[in-house]
Design an enzyme around this catalytic site. Structure first.
Site, short mmCIF file in Angstrom:
data_model
loop_
_atom_site.label_atom_id
_atom_site.label_comp_id
_atom_site.label_asym_id
_atom_site.label_seq_id
_atom_site.Cartn_x
_atom_site.Cartn_y
_atom_site.Cartn_z
CG MET A 104 1.38 24.19 46.27
SD MET A 104 1.07 22.58 45.50
CE MET A 104 1.64 22.90 43.83
CD GLU A 105 4.33 20.42 44.28
OE1 GLU A 105 3.82 19.70 43.41
OE2 GLU A 105 3.99 20.39 45.47
CG ASN A 106 2.97 27.21 44.85
OD1 ASN A 106 2.06 26.66 44.25
ND2 ASN A 106 2.87 27.55 46.13
CD GLU A 139 6.24 20.48 49.29
OE1 GLU A 139 6.01 20.78 48.10
OE2 GLU A 139 5.59 19.61 49.89
CG HIS A 160 7.33 18.33 44.54
ND1 HIS A 160 6.93 17.37 43.64
CD2 HIS A 160 6.60 18.11 45.67
CE1 HIS A 160 6.01 16.60 44.21
NE2 HIS A 160 5.79 17.03 45.43
CD GLU A 183 2.97 15.07 45.29
OE1 GLU A 183 3.85 15.00 46.17
OE2 GLU A 183 2.48 16.15 44.93
#
Length: 1007
Positions: free
Chosen positions: A424-426, A458, A461, A480
């Site tokens: 997840m690209e937080n 990621e 992103h 995406e």
């Protein structure tokens, strides 16, 4: 976000969206009224439409004037055309006029009495309305009543009317800044929170509506005064109502609350692991995309509501805390607690906020003015160095490529022991599965390829998704699809030895598979409900999005694609966008006579892709296009035409000129879609296929390996749709015995493997076994195996082929494959695991060992104690491949309840079990019996649910299984029956049935 998927979708490769909404009385509980979605595709007659391009040699051109509405641009080995004119389909609706009888009947006495009563009732109601207080027939009129859907208000938990009627939040109030203070209690698995939101009122309003889920709100103040809050749980919304309109300006909203740490994989959730000393360790981490920030703090949980954030985290001393931004300070509190405060964030969407409280350690390196760190549990500190080096190299590449430096001063990559997605690209705090971040000393280049791909995705992103974010989830592909494309493009440049080209080719085949279904959806499509948002995380948004970007980049010249991307990122920095914004940026820098928007909208607004049919008559070539569907009988979209950037190659390397293709007489064959850069498949007439097959039989190198793999993929796909006989497929497969390259061989093995599994699951055991004895498959595998070794290998390409080949051969008991695998396993185990098994062969070797009780027991012990995550995952797949029913049931139960196998692995377990005849029906029964529990563990519509359902049903090919699947999802109370994946599953079963009916006899003769 990177979805985690271990393998490509099954073949025959095969999804429709339909919703109904009916008006209800003025005051209703909308949660009780769910939309109804039919399972089967709409019964609409399919009429293929085509555009035609006639191409002649010697400059001849006899097109009619009204056939010349084409846009053509010539270039070396390429032609782009679009037919914007099309024959209008005749649509006739017949209406039957009611015939007049010519006479009137006299009403009966009963009818007369009823009529009088109705008139009396109407008159009475009219008088009541007239004399109601404040209701007159003057200009002032009556008070407004709820007569339209827009004014239907649901009922809040307190019984009061909730002041908002839509799933999307009102645009009148926007957040500006959040101050968030959290204190997780990892012993009780609860947390306390306080959020202070600075809001901007853009339009006068009496309500503030925001999101909140599963929270106990204890106190709410607005501008320092306590206010009453309403909650409507079905929509996860809360609201504050005001007696007077709020004027434009800024206000402060404070909310105090408590909640439980989530026991699923979203929101602020608890995770645990057992260290090498046998001690259970706990931690808390976040996963907010797409709709779970509201589970950690009340917020405006939509991507367009960007704001800044300041995070404070209270923790015990033994833990560390991480968040998006660098830590500013740590303050000692009473009771041995500490509070970490982090810098104010950049402006970003809620789903990118992240925080972790855990016992992690990390290593760091400063590159391009950014401190890059990789964190993991202490037992795995020696597995982080590869990820750190890789992230640093890719960060430098992206900074240069985008001409826009990563804006934060730190970038953390964290391996979470219990994590559902691939990553997840937080922003500034990227979270990963351990499998997709950690690399052990014995990991192979294939393992490194996976880790590198996820890191590259990621990091991409951080620009596409974080810096510039889609406005709403209907354009998820902007995040995406771009991140997927950039991961392959960056690795090809930075890590050429990883041979990522073959993997990207397989990804494009996968996208074509999904998009050939009537139940597919456009890249950019209507999204409303939470389930529909979850469903957008599929191969259309990821792989098809990446595929059309590759095609566009190949169409533009002189670096125009990169220039347009840089323009896009600079113009919409820290903002939200839609697809059209990207096309406009690319159009501004393009010097070609080409409307990027006009071209690309044909690929994003319509679902599916075109079939280009090539017919040749001497020097004349006719090209037509139509919407390709594996099953066109119930098509829901038959009017699409695409702007197709056509490319081709032939045996004399002819060029294109103007809008005509000059074919000298000596040209023997034509192959369109050069290197498969275009997102379409190609069908040739009988002579065209024969010429290509003959050319390959004479010399496989007349075409590139990508073109050969594409021919194999296309002909199997065309066979599945009935456009090509299976006999023609077998004719092409004759050339394979001379093939040596990885891409075409792995595609052939994949396709043949799918046929074998269909026969196996259909209980055509005699036919399935004959595929492995004295047939083309047996001969092919025997020839290919002769060139393989079981020793360590460094080439990614060779490892990819060897892994696919030996796994298939051992599963079919070809030659001495199983004997060699068992010997390797025994050496490994008796040497106390010091005699290494090549990592790319580990799954194959373990699967062979798992077929005995002794081997299975040894593998289970290995799984429990291994700290190498690639090894652990391969071990689990092997355990799930057992033919022992008791073991199958045990592993299903343990992986779902999470007691001995992490629940995150349940989709993998289902997939592995369903590959084998012994377990696939047990797996389907288990899914049905535990469906409620499964949909509590994994969100409805999520990638995990999609994977579970397709794994369990995609190899069904009988009427009995079709009926059983339909009945299960039409049963009252079955959660998720409206999902698109349900329609995909049913469509796939029907396609399997049709394929078997058409080709079973051919297979019997062939085998």
């Amino acid at each position: 976000m990177e979805t985690f998927e271990s393998e490509r979708a099954p073949l025959p490769r095969n999804m429709i969206e339909n919703s109904m909404f009916e008006e209800e009385p003025d005051v209703v509980d909308l949660a009780k009224e769910s939309p109804s979605y039919p399972i089967d595709s709409d019964d609409v007659v399919y009429e293929p439409r085509s555009s035609r391009l006639l191409v002649r040699g010697l400059g001849e051109n006899d097109l009619d004037e009204d056939e010349e509405d084409y846009e053509s641009s010539a270039r070396l080995l390429g032609l782009s055309f679009m037919n914007r004119s099309s024959n209008q389909r005749s649509v006739a609706s017949s209406y039957t006029r009611q015939q007049h009888s010519g006479s009137c009947s006299k009403p009966s006495t009963k009818t007369t009495v009823v009529g009088v009563l109705i008139l009396v009732l109407v008159a009475s109601m009219f008088m009541v309305i007239y004399f109601l207080p404040g209701c007159t027939f003057t200009r002032k009129g009556c008070q407004k009543t709820n007569l339209t859907m827009d004014s239907i208000y649901p009922i809040s938990t307190s019984g009061e009317l909730f002041p908002w009627t839509e799933l999307r939040l009102p645009p009148s109030v926007h957040p500006v800044h959040y101050n968030i203070s959290l204190h997780p209690n990892l012993a009780l698995m609860t947390f306390q929170g306080c959020v202070s939101i600075l809001v901007q009122v853009l339009h006068e309003t009496k309500n503030i509506v925001l999101h909140s889920s599963d929270m106990n709100i204890s106190k709410v103040t607005f501008e320092g005064k306590e206010v009453h809050v309403l909650e409507y749980k079905p929509w996860q919304q809360i609201a504050i109502k005001f007696p007077e309109d709020l004027k434009k300006g800024q206000y402060v909203l404070n909310i105090n609350y408590t909640a439980k740490l989530s026991n699923s994989y979203d929101g602020f959730y608890n995770s645990s692991y057992v260290d090498t000393n046998g001690t259970k360790r706990v931690l808390a981490a976040t996963q907010f995309e797409p709709l779970a920030a509201r589970k950690a703090f009340p917020c405006f949980d939509e991507p367009a509501f960007k704001s800044t954030f300041t995070i404070k985290m209270t923790r015990e001393r033994k833990y560390i805390s991480l968040s998006n931004m660098p830590k500013v300070k740590t303050t000692d509190l009473k009771n041995g607690l500490q509070e970490d405060e982090f810098e104010k964030s950049v402006k970003m969407s809620n789903y990118l906020v992240a925080f972790i409280v855990a016992e992690f350690i990390g290593v760091s390196n400063n590159v391009s003015k950014t401190m890059v760190s990789v964190y993991a549990i202490p037992d795995k500190k020696d597995q982080v160095q590869y990820a750190l080096d890789t992230a640093c190299k890719l960060l430098e590449f992206y900074n240069t490529f985008f001409e826009n430096d990563y804006p934060l001063s730190k970038l953390d990559l964290v391996a979470i022991p219990d994590f559902l997605a691939g990553a997840m690209e937080n922003w500034g705090l990227i979270t990963f599965r351990e499998t997709t971040l950690l690399v052990g000393n014995n990991s192979s280049s294939i393992d490194k390829q996976l880790v590198t791909s996820v890191i590259a995705h990621e990091l991409a992103h951080q620009w596409f998704g974080n810096l510039v974010t889609m406005r709403w989830w209907n354009d998820l592909w902007l995040n995406e699809g771009f991140a997927t494309y950039m991961q392959y493009m960056s690795i090809e440049t930075v890590f050429p030895d990883l041979n990522i080209d073959t993997e990207f080719l397989n990804v494009r085949f996968k996208a074509l598979t999904k998009d050939a279904l009537n139940s597919s959806h456009p890249v950019s499509t209507v999204v409303s409900t939470p389930e529909q948002v979850e469903e957008m995380f599929d191969s259309v948004s990821y792989e098809k999005g990446a595929s059309i970007l590759l095609m566009l980049n190949a169409t533009l010249t002189d670096g125009e694609f990169r220039k347009g991307v840089i323009e896009y990122l600079q113009k919409y920095n820290l903002s939200n966008t839609e697809s059209e914004d990207l096309w406009n940026s690319l159009s501004q820098v393009s010097k070609q006579n080409l409307s990027v928007s006009e071209m690309m909208n044909t690929w994003t607004v319509h679902k599916g892709f075109p079939l280009v049919t090539v017919k040749r008559n001497g020097t004349q070539v006719t090209l037509t296009q139509e919407h390709f569907l594996l099953n066109a009988e119930n098509s829901t979209d038959d009017s699409s035409l695409w702007h197709i950037p056509l490319t081709y190659v032939n045996d004399s390397c002819s060029f294109l000129s103007s809008s005509t293709l000059k074919l000298p007489d000596q040209v023997k064959w034509l192959k369109f879609n050069f290197k498969n850069d275009g997102f379409y498949i190609v069908h040739y007439d009988e002579e065209g296929w024969k010429n290509l097959i003959d050319a390959l039989k004479g010399d496989v190198n007349v075409l590139s390996c990508k073109d050969r793999a594409a021919l194999i993929n296309n002909i199997f796909t065309l066979s599945s749709s009935g456009k090509v006989s299976f006999r023609q497929v077998l004719n092409l497969m004759d050339y394979i015995r001379n093939e040596t390259e990885t891409a075409p061989l792995t595609e052939a093995l994949f396709q043949l493997g799918q046929i074998y599994m269909l026969l196996d699951k259909r209980s055509e055991l005699n036919l399935a076994s004959r595929m492995t004895v004295d047939t083309t498959i047996h001969s092919l595998l025997t020839i290919l195996m002769a060139g393989q070794s079981w020793d360590l290998e460094s080439s990614v390409s060779k490892m990819t082929l060897r892994s696919a080949l030996l796994e298939m051969a051992c599963s079919l008991n070809i030659r001495n494959c199983s004997t060699q695998a068992k010997h390797l396993f025994d050496q490994w185990f008796t040497s106390n695991k010091t005699s290494l098994i090549p990592s790319d062969l580990m799954r194959t070797v373990f699967k062979v060992a798992a077929q005995t009780d002794e081997g299975w027991g040894k593998l289970l012990d290995t799984y429990k104690h291994s700290i190498n995550d690639q090894e652990k995952r391969k071990t689990l797949e092997a355990l799930a491949s057992t033919q022992d029913i008791r073991k199958i049931i045990w592993i299903l139960q343990k992986s779902l309840d999470g007691s001995e196998i992490q629940t995150q692995e349940f989709p993998l377990v289902i997939n592995a079990i369903c590959k084998n005849f012994a377990g696939y029906l047990y797996a389907w029964d288990f899914v049905k019996e535990n469906w409620d529990k499964i949909t509590q563990k994994f969100p409805v519509g999520s990638f995990a649910i999609q994977s579970i359902l397709m794994s369990a049903t995609s190899q069904f090919s009988t009427k009995t299984h079709l009926t059983e699947t339909q009945n299960f999802f039409t049963s009252p109370g079955t959660k998720g029956s409206q999902m698109r994946i349900v329609r995909e599953a049913i469509e796939t079963i029907k396609l399997n049935m049709r394929w078997m009916e058409k080709n079973l006899n051919t297979l019997q003769r062939w085998l």
